[in-house]
Design a protein around this motif. Structure first.
Motif, PDB file in Angstrom:
ATOM      1  N   THR A  47     -60.503  18.325  -7.001  1.00  0.00           N
ATOM      2  CA  THR A  47     -61.106  17.067  -6.542  1.00  0.00           C
ATOM      3  C   THR A  47     -61.636  16.254  -7.712  1.00  0.00           C
ATOM      4  O   THR A  47     -61.398  15.041  -7.811  1.00  0.00           O
ATOM      5  N   VAL A  48     -62.342  16.921  -8.620  1.00  0.00           N
ATOM      6  CA  VAL A  48     -62.887  16.232  -9.795  1.00  0.00           C
ATOM      7  C   VAL A  48     -61.753  15.683 -10.664  1.00  0.00           C
ATOM      8  O   VAL A  48     -61.788  14.516 -11.120  1.00  0.00           O
ATOM      9  N   THR A  51     -59.996  12.668  -9.034  1.00  0.00           N
ATOM     10  CA  THR A  51     -60.878  11.493  -8.995  1.00  0.00           C
ATOM     11  C   THR A  51     -60.980  10.845 -10.363  1.00  0.00           C
ATOM     12  O   THR A  51     -60.901   9.609 -10.499  1.00  0.00           O
ATOM     13  N   SER A 102     -57.169  11.807  -4.576  1.00  0.00           N
ATOM     14  CA  SER A 102     -58.619  11.932  -4.714  1.00  0.00           C
ATOM     15  C   SER A 102     -59.314  11.798  -3.363  1.00  0.00           C
ATOM     16  O   SER A 102     -60.183  12.605  -3.014  1.00  0.00           O
ATOM     17  N   ILE A 106     -61.377  14.861  -1.626  1.00  0.00           N
ATOM     18  CA  ILE A 106     -62.806  14.684  -1.320  1.00  0.00           C
ATOM     19  C   ILE A 106     -63.049  14.924   0.164  1.00  0.00           C
ATOM     20  O   ILE A 106     -64.011  15.590   0.565  1.00  0.00           O
ATOM     21  N   VAL A 160     -68.671   8.957   1.794  1.00  0.00           N
ATOM     22  CA  VAL A 160     -68.667   9.911   0.674  1.00  0.00           C
ATOM     23  C   VAL A 160     -67.464   9.718  -0.243  1.00  0.00           C
ATOM     24  O   VAL A 160     -67.625   9.614  -1.474  1.00  0.00           O
ATOM     25  N   LEU A 164     -68.072   8.439  -4.189  1.00  0.00           N
ATOM     26  CA  LEU A 164     -67.694   9.318  -5.298  1.00  0.00           C
ATOM     27  C   LEU A 164     -66.616   8.667  -6.165  1.00  0.00           C
ATOM     28  O   LEU A 164     -66.713   8.656  -7.401  1.00  0.00           O
ATOM     29  N   SER A 165     -65.573   8.131  -5.532  1.00  0.00           N
ATOM     30  CA  SER A 165     -64.496   7.498  -6.303  1.00  0.00           C
ATOM     31  C   SER A 165     -65.012   6.294  -7.068  1.00  0.00           C
ATOM     32  O   SER A 165     -64.694   6.107  -8.249  1.00  0.00           O
TER      33      SER A 165
END
Length: 621
Positions: A47-48, A51, A102, A106, A160, A164-165
């Motif tokens: 995920t990290v 992104t 991404s 997430i 969310v 985050l993105s």
């Protein structure tokens, strides 16, 4: 006699607002999320990576555009410009699937987190002591495992991933501006104080407001539940207007808080727009100065405001989804708080109850083997100086109550609505902790046991019985998981339910409840009584267990009740005076005190309060 629900409504109105379940701090919620992410390292890492890659690919074309401008100014060959252009197109094309990956990852990580949180919250609520559930009310509990889960689920799907993105994109774009020229980076960073001031103004005001909104929604749910559950009592006492006004008042409170939230968010948006204006002006002014001083190239000066402008969309996305994120954060703290509540609510004590040094936990799983008296060792119940006050109430519900029930004996509680019958029954069943005094089974004080230990000693049955959807045998085995079919039929025979169960299409395997065989009130009560037989606790508390049945069904159930508690120490909250007559002794309660005590004949001859009840009962019958 008035029913249990009327007494519960009296208690709620006397106590006012109920004490809510625990709400975790923001730091505790973040720690819980971080701990969950560590349990799925591959998903978290992917995920990290996706992104960051998606954000970098979005910023790269802007940086390459600056390179194109410098190439044109320097008169570089067309091939270099074509190469840079191809890289820009490639970055744009790759950025789309990276952004999609991404968002998916997430969402996948958030869904996994939500599933664990929801499962843990439900498990925590089911493990809470009954006294805590009674204290906070079902509205707060249901709003956490219902409304809060729904709010958090929506936030994980929408807010969310966006935040985050967008947050990663903001960080990479800011790093890109510093990469062009540190002075341009500092100019863009000049907007940070304005952003920080906007957030510093908004966050301390918004988080408590969202929590108040969620609490108000829980109070509204509690008002609805209490009114609907006690609808018969509400109608009997013509309380419809009072309950309607209460629900309306709670609904208006929820609406007013929603308007307040919207107004606060609108003011926050204005402060964010001012921060964007400040940053863009600083970059343009500094860029012009650098260009005039020949300290930066035209490409760098052109790319910097574009990069900063590129931040407008992600910052706007963060801003416009921040409202949903705040709601999700408030729900997250409430759900994590429920997890912590269950841990704090565990009492220190043995889960295997013992009386006079002898364990009784094993009796729960003992075979039924026919009559109740043949397999259960009864113990005396002693109530001394029992005083109890509901939170927020000015007057105690019970005052210095002294009662004793000999081993194997029975005591009936009689009194008007609000006299304290249900409160006393709950305390004898180990639900709640008295302000003073004690309830002892043999020589064991119930306050020294945890809930599992109390359940091994005392079983309680109220008029609010329930049949779970599934095979009838599974419903019965809730009380005795290892019981055989023969033992189940013995218990049903004790309560007079064996004939109609044998007549069911599948017997004990017949599906009952929702989606299965529909059972009337009398049959549901008989199943509850059969579970009481299978539970085999030495002490039973029957709180108006036949109140919902009609006259014919009530007579049948009263015979079943007597068969159920025969040989056990029994406390009955009598809805019908025929139940009180069958008890060894009767205690009359008034305003939380025992005002009369004796057998039916003795109290009738006394000519006091019970005698008046008895005359009214006979005349009404």
């Amino acid at each position: 006699m008035a029913g249990k629900r009327a007494e519960e409504e009296t208690q709620v109105s006397a106590t006012g607002a109920r004490a809510a379940l625990r709400t975790a701090t923001g730091r505790e919620a973040v720690r819980w999320v971080a701990a969950h992410c560590r349990t799925v390292p591959w998903l978290t890492g992917a995920t990290v990576l996706a992104t960051v890659a998606g954000a970098a690919l979005e910023v790269l074309p802007v940086l390459l555009l600056g390179r194109v401008v410098d190439g044109v100014v320097a008169g570089e060959s067309q091939s270099i410009l074509v190469t840079v252009g191809a890289l820009m197109v490639g970055a744009a094309l790759l950025g789309v699937p990276a952004a999609a990956a991404s968002t998916y990852l997430i969402g996948r990580l958030g869904t996994d987190l939500l599933a664990r949180l929801r499962e843990g919250a439900v498990r925590a609520v089911l493990a809470m002591p009954s006294a805590r559930i009674e204290q906070v009310g079902r509205g707060d509990v249901l709003s956490r495992v219902g409304d809060d889960v729904a709010v958090l689920s929506k936030g994980i799907r929408t807010a969310v991933p966006t935040i985050l993105s967008a947050g990663v994109l903001v960080a990479i774009a800011t790093a890109g501006m510093f990469g062009l020229d540190w002075r341009l980076g500092l100019a863009g960073a000049g907007a940070l104080p304005a952003y920080a001031l906007a957030l510093r103004w908004y966050l301390p005001r918004s988080a408590p407001l969202y929590r108040r909104q969620r609490v108000a929604q829980a109070d509204r749910a509690q008002a609805l539940i209490s009114g609907l559950n006690g609808i018969d009592t509400v109608r009997a006492y013509r309380l419809e207007s009072a309950f309607r006004e209460r629900v309306t008042g709670e609904s208006w409170r929820v609406r007013d808080l929603g308007i307040e939230v919207f107004r606060l968010f609108g003011r926050f948006v204005g402060r964010e727009n001012r921060a964007e204006f400040v940053g863009l002006v600083l970059i343009i002014v500094v860029g012009y100065a650098l260009l005039e001083a020949d300290a930066a190239t035209l490409g760098e000066v052109s790319a910097a405001p574009l990069l900063f402008h590129r931040l407008f969309n992600p910052l706007g996305s963060i801003m416009f989804t921040f409202d949903e994120a705040q709601k999700s954060g408030a729900s997250l703290t409430r759900l994590v708080g429920a997890l912590g509540e269950a841990a704090e609510g565990r009492l220190v004590g043995s889960t295997t109850a013992s009386v006079d040094g002898r364990p009784v936990g094993g009796a729960v799983a003992a075979p039924v083997g026919g009559a109740v008296a043949g397999g259960v060792t009864p113990y005396p119940v002693t109530i001394e100086g029992l005083t109890f006050t509901y939170p927020g109430a000015e007057e105690p519900a019970l005052r210095d109550v002294d009662l004793a029930i000999p081993a194997g004996g029975s005591l009936a509680l009689v009194g008007a609505t609000g006299a304290g019958k249900t409160t006393l029954a709950a305390l004898v069943a180990g639900i709640g902790t008295p302000d003073a005094g004690s309830v002892r089974i043999g020589s064991t004080d119930l306050a020294e046991l945890d809930e599992a230990g109390a359940r091994a000693l005392v079983s309680i049955l109220t008029q609010e019985t329930h049949v779970f959807s599934g095979p009838l045998s599974g419903d019965l085995r809730l009380a005795a998981p290892d019981a055989t079919d023969a033992e189940l039929m013995d218990a049903l025979r004790t309560v007079g339910a064996d004939r109609w169960v044998a007549a069911l299409p599948g017997g004990l395997d017949t599906t009952v409840g929702e989606g299965g065989e529909r059972l009337d009130v009398t049959k549901v009560a008989q199943i509850a009584l059969a579970r009481l037989v299978l539970g085999r606790s030495p002490v039973v508390v029957l709180d108006e267990s036949t109140a919902e049945a009609g006259s014919q069904g009530a007579a049948e159930l009263e015979r079943a009740v007597r068969a159920t508690y025969r040989g056990r120490t029994t406390l009955l909250v009598a809805h019908r005076l025929t139940q009180a007559m069958a008890a060894d002794r009767i205690a009359v309660l008034d305003a939380g005190r025992v005002v009369e005590l004796g057998t039916h004949e003795e109290l009738v001859a006394l000519g006091g309060r019970y005698a008046r009840f008895w005359r009214a009962w006979r005349e009404g019958g």
